[in-house]
Design an enzyme around this catalytic site. Structure first.
Site, PDB file in Angstrom:
ATOM      1  N   ASP A   1       0.859  -1.274   0.086  1.00 53.47           N
ATOM      2  CA  ASP A   1       0.153  -0.030   0.110  1.00 53.47           C
ATOM      3  C   ASP A   1       0.711   1.339  -0.167  1.00 53.47           C
ATOM      4  O   ASP A   1       0.475   2.329  -0.701  1.00 53.47           O
ATOM      5  CB  ASP A   1      -1.131   0.033   1.238  1.00 53.47           C
ATOM      6  CG  ASP A   1      -1.848   1.222   1.359  1.00 53.47           C
ATOM      7  OD1 ASP A   1      -2.614   1.578   0.347  1.00 53.47           O
ATOM      8  OD2 ASP A   1      -1.399   2.066   2.352  1.00 53.47           O
TER       9      ASP A   1
ATOM     10  N   ASP B   1       4.895   0.788   3.737  1.00 51.71           N
ATOM     11  CA  ASP B   1       4.854  -0.378   4.609  1.00 51.71           C
ATOM     12  C   ASP B   1       4.400  -1.496   3.748  1.00 51.71           C
ATOM     13  O   ASP B   1       4.829  -1.664   2.556  1.00 51.71           O
ATOM     14  CB  ASP B   1       3.814  -0.087   5.960  1.00 51.71           C
ATOM     15  CG  ASP B   1       2.411   0.322   4.901  1.00 51.71           C
ATOM     16  OD1 ASP B   1       1.716  -0.726   4.243  1.00 51.71           O
ATOM     17  OD2 ASP B   1       2.300   1.410   5.423  1.00 51.71           O
TER      18      ASP B   1
ATOM     19  N   TYR C   1      -7.231   3.116   9.171  1.00 50.46           N
ATOM     20  CA  TYR C   1      -6.374   3.509   8.116  1.00 50.46           C
ATOM     21  C   TYR C   1      -7.227   3.782   6.864  1.00 50.46           C
ATOM     22  O   TYR C   1      -6.989   5.035   6.452  1.00 50.46           O
ATOM     23  CB  TYR C   1      -5.143   2.729   7.717  1.00 50.46           C
ATOM     24  CG  TYR C   1      -4.655   2.321   9.032  1.00 50.46           C
ATOM     25  CD1 TYR C   1      -3.732   3.382   9.484  1.00 50.46           C
ATOM     26  CD2 TYR C   1      -4.760   1.382   9.693  1.00 50.46           C
ATOM     27  CE1 TYR C   1      -2.775   3.247  10.547  1.00 50.46           C
ATOM     28  CE2 TYR C   1      -3.776   0.874  10.857  1.00 50.46           C
ATOM     29  CZ  TYR C   1      -3.107   1.937  11.271  1.00 50.46           C
ATOM     30  OH  TYR C   1      -2.252   1.603  12.691  1.00 50.46           O
TER      31      TYR C   1
ATOM     32  N   GLU D   1       4.623  11.132   3.201  1.00 48.37           N
ATOM     33  CA  GLU D   1       4.356   9.696   2.930  1.00 48.37           C
ATOM     34  C   GLU D   1       4.001   9.487   1.294  1.00 48.37           C
ATOM     35  O   GLU D   1       3.876  10.405   0.526  1.00 48.37           O
ATOM     36  CB  GLU D   1       3.003   9.632   3.700  1.00 48.37           C
ATOM     37  CG  GLU D   1       2.424   8.079   3.768  1.00 48.37           C
ATOM     38  CD  GLU D   1       1.037   7.875   4.366  1.00 48.37           C
ATOM     39  OE1 GLU D   1       1.028   6.782   5.000  1.00 48.37           O
ATOM     40  OE2 GLU D   1       0.261   8.889   4.557  1.00 48.37           O
TER      41      GLU D   1
END
Length: 488
Positions: free
Chosen positions: A76, A79, A227, A437
């Site tokens: 994703d 991670d 999430y 991110e």
């Protein structure tokens, strides 16, 4: 006039010239890099033509509750969890861009790589659809995963799998997977008819699952709620039905899409378009499919609001929220490019194209820096991404790589970072994930919008070329006429 005022005017003019000079970005190269980002996110057994030198096979033994093979798909973000909901949403948007802007990918030399990127997802979704009413929507536990910082190839924790079924439904997840597979079936229709048919078969079954057994997927897959929560499934049901109509031209799917649209009250003017809020995409897609005024007006209302009234940063970036700032802006840019083929008037179409170009070019450098890793000036050096923060093998990798203050040793080509805040402030620090991110869905609308802008360039160039040829032919005709008159 004072010297200070003269200097200010001079600097303003210089900045204007610089901005104009950097406005023509190499969109072909951006498409190339974005596809490299998706390759860097691949899980499973990598193909022989893998272009990411620092990546290898990983998570080969991802299994379902009955031992089903769930290897493959995409990690994703930075991670190593595989979230089916956002992976499917990403895939649908990429496929939509692929269907609409094929010329851009062909011209960039990336058509085969685009097909490969889509199939990497669809192969995984087909694996996850283990029976008519069972679909695996997540592999990996986020809590366990976030205790590990290192390479995907060195994963050493348990990787449980989570699914939806008739007793624990997820209409949003099944609907989005159906939309993705329906869209891919169209992309592959002239490439591989057998594979296209396979994708469409699974799309139809997943849509039936989504409609027959209703529920929110995160109530079945509890870990996803923290999430990637889904607040409703009406938009996914409508989205899936519309995509199935586009793929099959079977009237029942359009009837069901319009029924869902009314039943779930999707007439609203949304503020955004992303994995959890697909109403704007639904409205534009239905406008394209039907040309009905209701949907055309809805598409126009969304884009007019986005272009003229939505909050902007001082440098002009559309601002929705602090997480995925650039993703939100890129998604809306893509939707409004799509809206230009939805019966919108030429005047508004031009506004939407200019708006999309402004947003995308902000990300590529117009704001004074690039937000795409490996592209342009002063691009992000420390994306929040475990694997790319690791040194070359055989050196070990762990939390010291996370804490190290320096550029990531591996270049995560093409990744669009989360981006700046509402004041255009940005911090290139690995631990500042709010700014740095990277995720699958961040690149989806961005890449498709870039493809749209590139295709417009191609069409404009072809139009100018045709005009030049017509003018040359006219000049030649005039010369022949003059010569003829001379002889007379």
């Amino acid at each position: 006039m004072k010297d200070k005022e003269i200097l200010t005017i001079f600097l303003t003019l210089i900045l204007a010239v610089v901005n104009f000079a950097t406005a023509n970005y190499n969109y072909d190269h951006v498409l190339h890099l974005s596809l490299l980002f998706y390759e860097a996110q691949r899980s499973g057994h990598l193909p022989s033509d893998n272009r990411i030198q620092w990546r290898g096979d990983s998570a080969l033994y991802d299994r379902g509750l009955r031992g089903e093979d769930l290897s493959g798909g995409y990690y994703d973000a930075g991670d190593f969890v595989k979230f089916g909901f956002t992976m499917a949403s990403t895939t649908t948007i990429l496929a939509w861009g692929c269907l609409s802007y094929k010329q851009a990918y062909v011209k960039a030399g990336e058509w085969k790589n685009m097909l490969s990127a889509l199939q990497w997802a669809s192969d995984y979704f087909i694996k996850c659809h283990v029976s008519d009413y069972e679909f695996y929507g997540q592999v990996g536990d986020f809590t366990l995963d976030h205790k590990f910082w290192g390479r995907a190839e060195d994963l050493n924790m348990s990787r449980p799998a989570f699914k939806i079924d008739a007793q624990h439904p997820g209409s949003d997840l099944a609907g989005e997977a159906a939309a993705a597979l329906a869209a891919i079936s169209m992309v592959y229709k002239e490439v591989d008819t057998q594979y296209s048919s396979l994708c469409l078969t699974h799309a139809k079954k997943l849509y039936k699952f989504a409609t027959q057994y209703r529920g929110l997927y995160h109530e079945a897959i509890k870990g996803a709620a923290q999430y990637y929560e889904s607040t409703d499934y009406g938009d996914e049901l409508t989205w899936a039905a519309a995509w199935l109509f586009k793929a099959t031209n079977e009237a029942q799917y359009l009837e069901e899409a319009e029924h869902h649209y009314e039943n779930f009250r999707l007439r609203e003017r949304p503020n955004e378009f992303f994995y959890n809020k697909k109403v704007a995409g639904v409205q534009v897609l239905l406008a394209q499919l039907t040309n009905q005024s209701e949907y055309v007006e809805a598409a126009r209302s969304f884009c007019d609001f986005s272009v003229h009234r939505q909050t902007r940063t001082p440098k002009g970036l559309l601002y929705i929220e602090k997480f995925g700032t650039l993703c939100h802006a890129a998604n809306i840019a893509f939707i409004c490019l799509q809206a230009t083929t939805s019966g919108i008037s030429p005047k508004e179409s031009k506004e939407y194209v200019d708006f999309a170009k402004q947003q995308i070019n902000y990300m590529l450098g117009d704001a004074g820096r690039s937000y795409v890793v490996g592209f342009g000036e002063n691009y992000p050096k420390q994306p929040y991404h475990a694997a790319s923060s690791c040194p070359n093998r055989p050196e070990p990798c762990g939390w010291e790589a996370f804490r190290r203050n320096g550029s990531n040793p591996q270049l995560l080509h093409g990744a669009l970072v989360s981006g700046p805040d509402e004041n255009d402030y940005y911090m290139d620090k690995r631990e500042e994930y709010i700014y740095n991110e990277v995720t699958l869905d961040y690149n989806a609308g961005f890449q498709s919008a870039v493809a749209g802008l590139r295709q417009l360039q191609i069409l404009e160039h072809a139009k100018l070329q045709k005009q030049k040829e017509a003018e040359a032919a006219q000049r030649q005709s005039n010369q022949i006429t003059l010569i003829g008159k001379t002889y007379i």
